[in-house]
Design a protein around this motif. Sequence first.
Motif, PDB file in Angstrom:
ATOM      1  N   ALA A  35     -23.556  43.376 -10.565  1.00  0.00           N
ATOM      2  CA  ALA A  35     -24.382  42.628 -10.495  1.00  0.00           C
ATOM      3  C   ALA A  35     -25.839  42.829 -10.331  1.00  0.00           C
ATOM      4  O   ALA A  35     -26.154  44.161 -10.024  1.00  0.00           O
ATOM      5  CB  ALA A  35     -23.846  41.988  -8.963  1.00  0.00           C
ATOM      6  N   VAL A  83     -27.212  38.072 -12.542  1.00  0.00           N
ATOM      7  CA  VAL A  83     -26.026  38.198 -12.218  1.00  0.00           C
ATOM      8  C   VAL A  83     -25.945  38.160 -10.672  1.00  0.00           C
ATOM      9  O   VAL A  83     -26.320  39.389 -10.267  1.00  0.00           O
ATOM     10  CB  VAL A  83     -24.699  39.174 -12.773  1.00  0.00           C
ATOM     11  CG1 VAL A  83     -23.308  39.097 -11.924  1.00  0.00           C
ATOM     12  CG2 VAL A  83     -24.573  38.866 -14.213  1.00  0.00           C
ATOM     13  N   SER A  84     -25.492  37.428  -9.557  1.00  0.00           N
ATOM     14  CA  SER A  84     -25.326  37.454  -8.186  1.00  0.00           C
ATOM     15  C   SER A  84     -23.993  37.512  -7.701  1.00  0.00           C
ATOM     16  O   SER A  84     -22.995  36.935  -8.291  1.00  0.00           O
ATOM     17  CB  SER A  84     -26.210  36.343  -7.690  1.00  0.00           C
ATOM     18  OG  SER A  84     -26.024  36.385  -6.208  1.00  0.00           O
ATOM     19  N   PHE A  85     -23.822  38.392  -6.792  1.00  0.00           N
ATOM     20  CA  PHE A  85     -22.308  38.497  -5.979  1.00  0.00           C
ATOM     21  C   PHE A  85     -22.486  38.581  -4.634  1.00  0.00           C
ATOM     22  O   PHE A  85     -23.542  39.082  -4.154  1.00  0.00           O
ATOM     23  CB  PHE A  85     -21.643  39.776  -6.574  1.00  0.00           C
ATOM     24  CG  PHE A  85     -20.560  40.076  -5.973  1.00  0.00           C
ATOM     25  CD1 PHE A  85     -19.452  39.169  -5.810  1.00  0.00           C
ATOM     26  CD2 PHE A  85     -20.202  41.239  -5.374  1.00  0.00           C
ATOM     27  CE1 PHE A  85     -18.277  39.654  -5.187  1.00  0.00           C
ATOM     28  CE2 PHE A  85     -19.149  41.769  -4.618  1.00  0.00           C
ATOM     29  CZ  PHE A  85     -18.085  40.974  -4.566  1.00  0.00           C
ATOM     30  N   HIS A 130     -23.919  33.136 -10.186  1.00  0.00           N
ATOM     31  CA  HIS A 130     -23.605  33.350  -9.062  1.00  0.00           C
ATOM     32  C   HIS A 130     -22.033  33.438  -8.774  1.00  0.00           C
ATOM     33  O   HIS A 130     -21.559  32.506  -8.939  1.00  0.00           O
ATOM     34  CB  HIS A 130     -24.187  32.585  -7.663  1.00  0.00           C
ATOM     35  CG  HIS A 130     -23.633  33.157  -6.261  1.00  0.00           C
ATOM     36  ND1 HIS A 130     -23.925  34.334  -5.799  1.00  0.00           N
ATOM     37  CD2 HIS A 130     -22.790  32.449  -5.431  1.00  0.00           C
ATOM     38  CE1 HIS A 130     -23.254  34.461  -4.569  1.00  0.00           C
ATOM     39  NE2 HIS A 130     -22.822  33.232  -4.443  1.00  0.00           N
TER      40      HIS A 130
END
Length: 318
Positions: free
Chosen positions: A186, A158-160, A128
């Motif tokens: 992301a 993938v985190s945003f 993140h």
Amino acid sequence: MITVCGELVIDLIPSGAPEPGQAPQYTAFPGGNALNVAVAAARLGAVSHLMARVGPGPFGALLRGHASRNGVGTDAMLPAPEPVSLAVVELTENGSAEYSFHTVGAADWQWTADELTRAWPADTRIVHIGSISSWTPPGSDAIAELVRRVRDDGTALVSFDPNIRPGLIADADAVRAQVELLRRTADVVKVSAEDLQWLEPDADLDATALRWAAEGPSLVVVTDGGDTLRAARPDGTLLHRQPPSVTVVDTVGAGDSLAAGLFAGLARTGVLTSAALRALPEGELAALLDDAALVAALACTKAGANPPTLAELEAARS
């Protein structure tokens, strides 16, 4: 393993209303998007590591100690010579938090590609990024390159979360361009309605969530305080969920707690690839979102960024 990369901030929160003619008193709480998410995930039973540049002095020690005491892996917390970031918090009548940041020359924005490579936890399955460090140079370019590489390799979700702070932005066009790049990179995007209003003024929340989901991510979650939570998917599905109602002390760290609740749920259910997230049945996704919203609501019942433990979450479910 959930790895969170970003800034560490000391939140100076008022200790009650000052007496007439007296200076306000503040309590120093460890905070910052990255620290809050990492701690919240660890309290929920997830394996959590924090990638951060830690400034010197008592505030740096406070931040590192807070992470360690809450079960967050600290091997990727690199010592840095620059100062720790500060945020002076003002609470409104309904408990919402407004921030005045003191971050010039702070440690958080100075990442280099070599530092990120050296700090990266090899077993990461969810990473993140977000908030100030993700769109503040010079380190933001190195972070963007790291997550592009991770997503291309397919080794981790993938985190945003853009977590916009307008008072810290000198070049709005540059920040909007960086946010667009990262949200397209992301797998998971979490964004508040307030941030969307700054990024795309007068945008319709439903339509924007669906459009963003069609431009790269497997899931776009739009929060709106205690109002409707939206979740859009690239197939055009849009879910509306109603967060639980609680007595709010303050909202510090609520969005970070929601993100951590979602990550912990994804880790617990083994949804750790973009393909698995896209294939997740709607009912199972709704249950994960409801759990995440409950985590955020419980965080609002305590002062500062103080997310619930797994035991507290399980008790609240019943």
